[in-house]
Design a protein around this motif. Sequence first.
Motif, PDB file in Angstrom:
ATOM      1  N   LEU A   1     -10.980  -2.251   0.174  1.00 40.67           N
ATOM      2  CA  LEU A   1     -11.995  -3.025  -0.543  1.00 40.67           C
ATOM      3  C   LEU A   1     -12.951  -3.727   0.424  1.00 40.67           C
ATOM      4  CD1 LEU A   1     -13.264  -4.249  -3.039  1.00 40.67           C
ATOM      5  CD2 LEU A   1     -11.345  -5.850  -3.180  1.00 40.67           C
ATOM      6  N   ALA A   2     -12.398  -4.374   1.449  1.00 42.09           N
ATOM      7  CA  ALA A   2     -13.212  -5.017   2.483  1.00 42.09           C
ATOM      8  C   ALA A   2     -12.665  -4.580   3.828  1.00 42.09           C
ATOM      9  CB  ALA A   2     -13.159  -6.532   2.354  1.00 42.09           C
ATOM     10  N   HIS A   3     -13.540  -4.051   4.679  1.00 48.67           N
ATOM     11  CA  HIS A   3     -13.057  -3.445   5.916  1.00 48.67           C
ATOM     12  C   HIS A   3     -12.587  -4.496   6.904  1.00 48.67           C
ATOM     13  CE1 HIS A   3     -12.965  -0.889   9.526  1.00 48.67           C
ATOM     14  NE2 HIS A   3     -12.604   0.015   8.639  1.00 48.67           N
ATOM     15  N   ASN A   4     -11.436  -4.247   7.501  1.00 47.00           N
ATOM     16  CA  ASN A   4     -10.804  -5.225   8.381  1.00 47.00           C
ATOM     17  C   ASN A   4     -11.549  -5.433   9.694  1.00 47.00           C
ATOM     18  OD1 ASN A   4      -9.634  -2.449   8.501  1.00 47.00           O
ATOM     19  ND2 ASN A   4      -8.696  -3.202  10.373  1.00 47.00           N
ATOM     20  N   GLU A   5     -12.275  -4.424  10.176  1.00 47.25           N
ATOM     21  CA  GLU A   5     -13.004  -4.561  11.440  1.00 47.25           C
ATOM     22  C   GLU A   5     -14.442  -5.002  11.224  1.00 47.25           C
ATOM     23  OE1 GLU A   5     -12.529  -1.383  14.392  1.00 47.25           O
ATOM     24  OE2 GLU A   5     -11.033  -0.510  13.055  1.00 47.25           O
ATOM     25  N   VAL A   6     -15.139  -4.322  10.341  1.00 42.93           N
ATOM     26  CA  VAL A   6     -16.585  -4.513  10.181  1.00 42.93           C
ATOM     27  C   VAL A   6     -16.914  -5.545   9.110  1.00 42.93           C
ATOM     28  CG1 VAL A   6     -18.757  -3.300   9.767  1.00 42.93           C
ATOM     29  CG2 VAL A   6     -16.880  -2.119  10.903  1.00 42.93           C
ATOM     30  N   GLY A   7     -16.040  -5.690   8.125  1.00 42.91           N
ATOM     31  CA  GLY A   7     -16.280  -6.643   7.048  1.00 42.91           C
ATOM     32  C   GLY A   7     -16.997  -6.077   5.846  1.00 42.91           C
ATOM     33  N   THR A   8     -17.345  -4.816   5.874  1.00 39.39           N
ATOM     34  CA  THR A   8     -18.070  -4.184   4.771  1.00 39.39           C
ATOM     35  C   THR A   8     -17.256  -4.218   3.481  1.00 39.39           C
ATOM     36  OG1 THR A   8     -19.154  -2.697   6.316  1.00 39.39           O
ATOM     37  CG2 THR A   8     -19.145  -2.040   3.991  1.00 39.39           C
ATOM     38  N   VAL A   9     -17.900  -4.599   2.383  1.00 43.43           N
ATOM     39  CA  VAL A   9     -17.283  -4.552   1.063  1.00 43.43           C
ATOM     40  C   VAL A   9     -17.748  -3.275   0.373  1.00 43.43           C
ATOM     41  CG1 VAL A   9     -17.085  -5.682  -1.178  1.00 43.43           C
ATOM     42  CG2 VAL A   9     -17.134  -7.066   0.909  1.00 43.43           C
ATOM     43  N   GLN A  10     -16.780  -2.463  -0.018  1.00 39.84           N
ATOM     44  CA  GLN A  10     -17.093  -1.156  -0.596  1.00 39.84           C
ATOM     45  C   GLN A  10     -17.530  -1.261  -2.060  1.00 39.84           C
ATOM     46  OE1 GLN A  10     -17.402   1.466   1.069  1.00 39.84           O
ATOM     47  NE2 GLN A  10     -15.947   1.532   2.773  1.00 39.84           N
ATOM     48  N   PRO A  11     -18.293  -0.273  -2.551  1.00 43.17           N
ATOM     49  CA  PRO A  11     -18.663  -0.221  -3.979  1.00 43.17           C
ATOM     50  C   PRO A  11     -17.472   0.244  -4.808  1.00 43.17           C
ATOM     51  CG  PRO A  11     -19.524   1.700  -2.836  1.00 43.17           C
ATOM     52  CD  PRO A  11     -18.900   0.835  -1.775  1.00 43.17           C
ATOM     53  N   MET A  12     -16.482  -0.611  -4.912  1.00 47.14           N
ATOM     54  CA  MET A  12     -15.194  -0.233  -5.507  1.00 47.14           C
ATOM     55  C   MET A  12     -15.312   0.153  -6.978  1.00 47.14           C
ATOM     56  SD  MET A  12     -11.992   0.328  -5.054  1.00 47.14           S
ATOM     57  CE  MET A  12     -11.690  -0.381  -3.434  1.00 47.14           C
ATOM     58  N   ALA A  13     -16.100  -0.589  -7.739  1.00 48.08           N
ATOM     59  CA  ALA A  13     -16.197  -0.298  -9.167  1.00 48.08           C
ATOM     60  C   ALA A  13     -16.755   1.108  -9.400  1.00 48.08           C
ATOM     61  CB  ALA A  13     -17.055  -1.339  -9.867  1.00 48.08           C
TER      62      ALA A  13
ATOM     63  N   ASP B  21      -7.059  -1.373  -1.325  1.00 43.69           N
ATOM     64  CA  ASP B  21      -6.415  -2.172  -0.296  1.00 43.69           C
ATOM     65  C   ASP B  21      -7.199  -3.479  -0.218  1.00 43.69           C
ATOM     66  OD1 ASP B  21      -5.513  -3.414   1.964  1.00 43.69           O
ATOM     67  OD2 ASP B  21      -5.897  -1.749   3.328  1.00 43.69           O
ATOM     68  N   GLY B  22      -6.651  -4.510  -0.835  1.00 45.67           N
ATOM     69  CA  GLY B  22      -7.360  -5.782  -0.923  1.00 45.67           C
ATOM     70  C   GLY B  22      -6.919  -6.805   0.099  1.00 45.67           C
ATOM     71  N   ALA B  23      -6.197  -6.373   1.138  1.00 44.36           N
ATOM     72  CA  ALA B  23      -5.617  -7.324   2.086  1.00 44.36           C
ATOM     73  C   ALA B  23      -6.655  -8.240   2.711  1.00 44.36           C
ATOM     74  CB  ALA B  23      -4.849  -6.572   3.174  1.00 44.36           C
TER      75      ALA B  23
ATOM     76  N   SER C 222       0.827  -1.209   0.000  1.00 44.12           N
ATOM     77  CA  SER C 222       0.000   0.000   0.000  1.00 44.12           C
ATOM     78  C   SER C 222       0.861   1.259   0.000  1.00 44.12           C
ATOM     79  CB  SER C 222      -0.937  -0.013   1.213  1.00 44.12           C
ATOM     80  OG  SER C 222      -1.941  -1.006   1.047  1.00 44.12           O
ATOM     81  N   ASN C 223       1.973   1.234   0.700  1.00 42.11           N
ATOM     82  CA  ASN C 223       2.888   2.375   0.662  1.00 42.11           C
ATOM     83  C   ASN C 223       3.447   2.588  -0.737  1.00 42.11           C
ATOM     84  OD1 ASN C 223       4.141   3.834   3.362  1.00 42.11           O
ATOM     85  ND2 ASN C 223       2.989   1.971   3.823  1.00 42.11           N
ATOM     86  N   LEU C 224       3.818   1.489  -1.393  1.00 38.36           N
ATOM     87  CA  LEU C 224       4.316   1.594  -2.760  1.00 38.36           C
ATOM     88  C   LEU C 224       3.241   2.159  -3.684  1.00 38.36           C
ATOM     89  CD1 LEU C 224       6.400   1.090  -4.986  1.00 38.36           C
ATOM     90  CD2 LEU C 224       5.680  -1.311  -5.031  1.00 38.36           C
TER      91      LEU C 224
END
Length: 388
Positions: free
Chosen positions: A157-169, A185-187, A88-90
Amino acid sequence: MNGAAAAGGAAESAAPPFLDHNATTPVAPEVADRMWPFLTEAFGNPSSPTPQGRRAARAVAEAREQLAALIGAHPDEIVFTGGGTEASNLAVRGAAAGAEHRRAVTSAVEHPATAAPLAHLREVHGWRVDELGVDAEARIDPAEVSAGPLALGTLILAHNEVGTVQPMAAFAEAVRARGGLVHADGAQAVGKIPVDVDALGVDLLSVAAHKLYGPKGVGALYVRRGTRLAPVLRGAGQEGGLRPGTENVAGIVGLGAAAALAGAVMEAESVRQEALRELLWTELRSRIPDLVRISPRAAALPNTLMAAVPGTLGASVLEAAPGVAASTGSACHAGVHAPSAALIAMGFEPALALGALRLSLGRSTTEAGVRGAADSLARAAAASRPAG
């Protein structure tokens, strides 16, 4: 299986229910077996013309193909890194170098791996960084990306705490319309849900091996062909000049093997883990009637349940339930607990946010484990409430 992997598997089976898979996952036995030769006799440097070096180079190339196949990319678009944070830094700092417009857009609920380099751009280089607010499910509205030229849009893309998947497209479309590159951030997403870089419309996507049953200390950045990116580290010419340094061959092999395994089991595991997640919620809610569900049911990671116990401290609940390995929605510094910034951005009151628990399931999670964890957590929650 090698002896070390077998011993690790036995230790894991004796461990308490592990509901912290969003923090890390165990290395899958198949992955450990694939890595083992490159930790022992296959020690060559991939840049060396020796037989050992050529074997290592072939293994790295195979891993590149395996990860590319999982995310719908070309192998030459995969850059191996030292982890998701480095990736992500790169992406952020590499895209910013030489950018015509010093403006980026992101969300208010990003992981520090993205938020910190954005803060660096703002504080050191004078960038304008727009933060999109989120709703009660931690989801942005792409229509709120303001007008004007952009250099970069970056979104978890998917939140690490809540699990929400964002409307990325839709976010990517809005950023591209303003001339910006798009980073995801697809981690937390890769390996758990289908991820296709073309369908998402992203130019850059970060991957962390240890989130998908690979080893720690290795990751990757997808870089779409033709994307201008400057290296953050300087050295030799490995990874197309974007990530210098002798490759972590065993780690890279592990990431490739984990990607191949994820592609084979993801669909079935998604269905199974989602059913167990809902069972966990039902079991907890029946025992803790005022439990507040924070994680959404739809457009979310199938393995993630964040819920809050009113009137308690999440850390205290977990301390009273030593048989359950999980995380809270708060951070502790010098003995002082602070609520999750993401939950505050979602509109939750600090007192409730302090009672949040993040329960993230994985491939080893069973129905019996879920029921046992629910019982243990319910008893711990009751013990943690103030008397009266």
